[in-house]
Design a protein around this motif. Sequence first.
Motif, mmCIF file in Angstrom:
data_model
loop_
_atom_site.group_PDB
_atom_site.id
_atom_site.type_symbol
_atom_site.label_atom_id
_atom_site.label_comp_id
_atom_site.label_asym_id
_atom_site.label_seq_id
_atom_site.Cartn_x
_atom_site.Cartn_y
_atom_site.Cartn_z
ATOM 1 N N MET A 1 -20.317 14.795 66.092
ATOM 2 C CA MET A 1 -21.731 14.712 65.742
ATOM 3 C C MET A 1 -21.784 13.064 65.211
ATOM 4 S SD MET A 1 -23.981 16.847 64.285
ATOM 5 C CE MET A 1 -22.937 18.153 64.469
ATOM 6 N N HIS A 3 -25.219 13.516 67.985
ATOM 7 C CA HIS A 3 -25.666 13.478 69.329
ATOM 8 C C HIS A 3 -26.611 12.749 69.762
ATOM 9 C CE1 HIS A 3 -22.708 17.026 69.915
ATOM 10 N NE2 HIS A 3 -23.223 17.420 68.825
ATOM 11 N N ASP A 39 -17.127 9.719 66.357
ATOM 12 C CA ASP A 39 -18.061 11.201 66.182
ATOM 13 C C ASP A 39 -19.240 10.837 67.162
ATOM 14 O OD1 ASP A 39 -16.386 12.222 64.337
ATOM 15 O OD2 ASP A 39 -17.258 11.707 62.630
ATOM 16 N N LYS A 41 -21.625 10.707 70.087
ATOM 17 C CA LYS A 41 -21.927 11.171 71.492
ATOM 18 C C LYS A 41 -23.104 10.795 71.934
ATOM 19 C CE LYS A 41 -19.240 15.136 69.882
ATOM 20 N NZ LYS A 41 -19.055 14.700 68.398
ATOM 21 N N TYR A 109 -24.168 24.707 60.846
ATOM 22 C CA TYR A 109 -23.612 24.184 62.064
ATOM 23 C C TYR A 109 -22.307 24.723 61.836
ATOM 24 C CZ TYR A 109 -21.244 21.035 64.956
ATOM 25 O OH TYR A 109 -20.353 20.360 66.004
ATOM 26 N N PHE A 110 -22.053 24.980 63.097
ATOM 27 C CA PHE A 110 -20.441 25.705 63.390
ATOM 28 C C PHE A 110 -19.964 25.428 64.608
ATOM 29 C CE2 PHE A 110 -17.242 28.849 64.248
ATOM 30 C CZ PHE A 110 -16.656 29.093 63.011
ATOM 31 N N ASN A 111 -18.713 24.757 64.801
ATOM 32 C CA ASN A 111 -18.256 24.523 66.307
ATOM 33 C C ASN A 111 -16.763 25.341 66.458
ATOM 34 O OD1 ASN A 111 -16.020 22.764 65.188
ATOM 35 N ND2 ASN A 111 -17.321 21.173 65.256
ATOM 36 N N ARG A 112 -16.315 25.171 67.533
ATOM 37 C CA ARG A 112 -15.093 25.732 67.636
ATOM 38 C C ARG A 112 -13.869 25.309 66.946
ATOM 39 N NH1 ARG A 112 -13.213 24.854 73.632
ATOM 40 N NH2 ARG A 112 -12.105 26.789 73.362
ATOM 41 N N LYS A 113 -13.871 24.164 66.561
ATOM 42 C CA LYS A 113 -12.752 23.764 65.757
ATOM 43 C C LYS A 113 -12.828 24.313 64.230
ATOM 44 C CE LYS A 113 -12.318 19.250 68.035
ATOM 45 N NZ LYS A 113 -12.530 17.758 67.649
#
Length: 116
Positions: A1, A3, A39, A41, A109-113
């Motif tokens: 983050m 983006h 962070d 992108k 917010y949520f991500n795979r990590k």
Amino acid sequence: MPHFIIHANTKAIQSVDAQTILTAVHKQAVSSELFDENDIKVRLVPFEKSLVAGKPDNDFVHVFAYIMGGRSTAQKRKLSESIVKNLNELLKDVENIAMNVYDFEPETYFNRKMIG
């Protein structure tokens, strides 16, 4: 983050290679001191054709920034202004260059990590 997604028609970005545009946006994001460089992108999405008011669009570059909430309106405005000014210098013949900043809500917010 965060983006940074750059939308541009292919004609608008013919005079400068894509890596130069990506690097320019990345450098402005770093110089804002709002984010950790690791962070950031930046992605470029080229469009072959587009319409505005039912007619072929003029050359355009539009940056959409998605950042974690918590920055002030003034900080986001300064970020947009610096990126648009930098792209304006880089892409002198592009008629429309703009940017928007959108906030992610930290609570949603949520991500795979983050998977337990």
